[in-house]
Every structure is written in structure tokens, then in C-alpha cells.
Design a protein around this motif. Structure first.
Motif, PDB file in Angstrom:
ATOM      1  N   ASP A   1      -5.484  -9.184  -1.754  1.00  0.00           N
ATOM      2  CA  ASP A   1      -5.750  -8.827  -3.155  1.00  0.00           C
ATOM      3  C   ASP A   1      -4.669  -7.913  -3.736  1.00  0.00           C
ATOM      4  OD1 ASP A   1      -8.082 -10.299  -3.140  1.00  0.00           O
ATOM      5  OD2 ASP A   1      -9.339  -8.589  -2.570  1.00  0.00           O
ATOM      6  N   ARG A   2      -3.746  -7.463  -2.916  1.00  0.00           N
ATOM      7  CA  ARG A   2      -2.681  -6.580  -3.398  1.00  0.00           C
ATOM      8  C   ARG A   2      -1.574  -7.396  -4.057  1.00  0.00           C
ATOM      9  NH1 ARG A   2      -2.551  -3.678   2.467  1.00  0.00           N
ATOM     10  NH2 ARG A   2      -4.782  -3.109   2.465  1.00  0.00           N
TER      11      ARG A   2
ATOM     12  N   GLN B   1      -4.461  -1.239  -7.428  1.00  0.00           N
ATOM     13  CA  GLN B   1      -4.271  -2.616  -6.967  1.00  0.00           C
ATOM     14  C   GLN B   1      -3.489  -2.643  -5.652  1.00  0.00           C
ATOM     15  OE1 GLN B   1      -2.860  -5.436  -9.939  1.00  0.00           O
ATOM     16  NE2 GLN B   1      -3.835  -4.254 -11.574  1.00  0.00           N
TER      17      GLN B   1
ATOM     18  N   ASP C   1     -13.775   3.550   0.858  1.00  0.00           N
ATOM     19  CA  ASP C   1     -13.258   3.035  -0.418  1.00  0.00           C
ATOM     20  C   ASP C   1     -12.835   4.128  -1.395  1.00  0.00           C
ATOM     21  OD1 ASP C   1     -13.467   0.414   0.397  1.00  0.00           O
ATOM     22  OD2 ASP C   1     -15.508   0.189  -0.364  1.00  0.00           O
TER      23      ASP C   1
ATOM     24  N   TRP D   1       0.852  -1.202   0.000  1.00  0.00           N
ATOM     25  CA  TRP D   1       0.000   0.000   0.000  1.00  0.00           C
ATOM     26  C   TRP D   1       0.883   1.247   0.000  1.00  0.00           C
ATOM     27  CZ3 TRP D   1      -5.569   0.441   1.285  1.00  0.00           C
ATOM     28  CH2 TRP D   1      -5.989   1.776   1.404  1.00  0.00           C
TER      29      TRP D   1
ATOM     30  N   ALA E   1      -5.825  -2.071  -2.605  1.00  0.00           N
ATOM     31  CA  ALA E   1      -6.984  -2.945  -2.433  1.00  0.00           C
ATOM     32  C   ALA E   1      -7.326  -3.054  -0.950  1.00  0.00           C
ATOM     33  CB  ALA E   1      -6.696  -4.327  -3.006  1.00  0.00           C
ATOM     34  N   LYS E   2      -8.618  -3.042  -0.645  1.00  0.00           N
ATOM     35  CA  LYS E   2      -9.058  -3.086   0.756  1.00  0.00           C
ATOM     36  C   LYS E   2      -8.583  -4.354   1.446  1.00  0.00           C
ATOM     37  CE  LYS E   2     -13.176  -2.230   3.555  1.00  0.00           C
ATOM     38  NZ  LYS E   2     -14.629  -1.873   3.501  1.00  0.00           N
TER      39      LYS E   2
END
Length: 232
Positions: A216-217, A208, A189, A157, A211-212
Motif C-alpha cells: 500500500d506504500r 502513506q 498502528d 518507510w 502504511a502497514k
């Protein structure tokens, strides 16, 4: 060389030496090289290689930095991803990745440094007080802000935010927003807006990274390959 000393009452000796311990396992061309640790007498010193151009943020805001071509910026982003991919491979976490923690050689090769928050661990749980006192929300993942959880995926992130700094040549992410406003936006979001200078292909990978769900990152290995293709 660059010498970092333990300031009185700044942090514990064990915490200071943990930075050196992490760095001893991270020998890579895109990671700042540890040269020596001096512990026989006070103050304790960490000695690393020296960078004439300083940190990435300062350089990008300089007259030379603002003229960097996009291809060069993408190569710098690739270097950072490669350094972080090695950290990922070694099952460490950085926890403080930003343009300030990246350093440039005179050939404009980027190296990840500033390991005072790094951990030889796959996950670290910070206290709420530590999060409020030591961390900067603009680079933090959602789970780090809400729960104090730091992993290599929270570093991913942060890398997405570093890409904002790089492609905008040193602009501040979430410009003009307060920490509470940033928290509210990403909880709902919302994400850091696309800079005018940012290609769609680069912003797509940033999203990407943000991603929360951490799972998923992308990995840093994937990010290094992606940036290599973009910089060709």
C-alpha cells in the motif's frame, strides 16, 4: 574526493566490496558517485566524490541549515526521492536511508550515499541478531523490525522518516521514545507525530509511506513526482 577504508575486523572484505559493487550500477545525479576502488593491497579503499557541506543531518542542524526555507527543504526531499527512484528502477535496496546517508553539494542538491548495507536484490532477510545490532529502529519499517525483511518498500518507510528529519530541520524522529516504545506504538498502528512545521499535504504522504501493508506504500517514482509538485 572522499576515501572510505576497510577497518580491521569491522566487516568482511566481501561485504565491504559489495558496497562498491552496488554503487557501480547506480550512476545518477542524485546518487553519490563512485570514482574508484583500490584492492591491490591493504587497506581496501572506496573512493567517491567529496561533499563540502557533509551529510544532510549535520547541515540542517548548522546555522545555515536551520534557516532553510520550506521550498528548499521540499526540493531536497525531491532530490532524495529521485535518487531512490533510480535505485528502485535498478531493483536494489538501500536498507540504511536516513538524513545521515544523504549528502549535499554546495548548490544544495541532495545525493543518496552510504551504501554499506545496500543489496543488488529486491528482498533481503536479516537475522534477529543483525537487526538488534546494526539497525536503528527509528527508521525501520514494521516488517523489518518484526521479521528482518527489507525491500524497496521498507526503504519507502524510511523515506517517510527522512521527511520528518527534513521538515523539522534535523530533529530526531520519535523524540524522547525508547526503541521498545517505538516498536509498540507502530505495532498498534501509531505513527511518528506531525511536526509543527509540517504542512498537512506533506504529512499525508508520510502516512502513506508508513502504511502497514508494504504493497500500500507509494513507489519512489510517485514520491518524486509528488515532491516536485509540492516544491513548485
Amino acid at each position: 574526493v572522499a576515501v572510505k577504508s576497510l577497518r580491521p575486523r569491522a566487516m568482511s572484505t566481501d561485504t565491504f566490496l559489495e558496497e562498491a559493487q552496488v554503487m557501480t550500477s547506480l550512476a545518477h545525479k542524485n546518487i553519490v558517485q563512485l570514482l574508484a576502488v583500490c584492492t591491490q593491497e591493504e587497506p581496501i579503499l572506496i573512493v567517491t566524490e567529496y561533499f563540502e557541506y557533509g551529510n544532510l543531518l549535520s547541515y540542517m542542524r548548522s546555522p545555515s541549515g536551520v534557516q532553510l526555507e520550506v521550498k528548499t527543504l521540499l526540493k531536497i526531499a525531491e532530490n532524495v526521492a529521485e535518487g531512490m527512484a533510480f535505485i528502485e528502477k535498478k531493483k536494489c535496496i538501500h536498507r540504511k536511508l536516513s538524513a545521515k546517508s544523504i549528502f549535499l553539494t554546495t548548490e544544495l542538491a541532495a545525493k543518496v550515499g552510504d551504501f554499506d548495507f545496500a543489496k543488488n536484490s529486491t528482498e533481503f532477510k536479516a537475522t534477529e541478531v543483525d537487526v538488534q545490532q546494526w539497525y536503528i529502529f527509528r527508521w525501520m519499517a514494521l516488517e523489518s523490525i518484526l521479521y528482518g525483511v527489507f525491500t524497496i518498500k521498507s526503504d519507502v518507510w524510511s523515506y517517510g522518516i527522512v521527511l520528518i528529519e527534513i521538515i523539522s530541520r534535523g530533529a530526531s524522529p520519535y523524540s524522547g521514545m525508547t526503541p521498545p516504545a517505538i516498536m509498540m506504538m507502530i505495532e498498534e498502528d501509531g505513527r511518528c507525530p506531525q511536526p509543527d512545521t509540517c504542512p498537512d499535504s506533506l504529512y499525508e504522504i508520510m502516512l502513506q509511506c508508513w502504511a502497514k501493508n508494504p504493497a500500500d506504500r507509494p513507489t519512489f517514482e510517485f514520491l518524486a513526482d509528488y515532491m516536485r509538485d509540492l516544491s513548485l
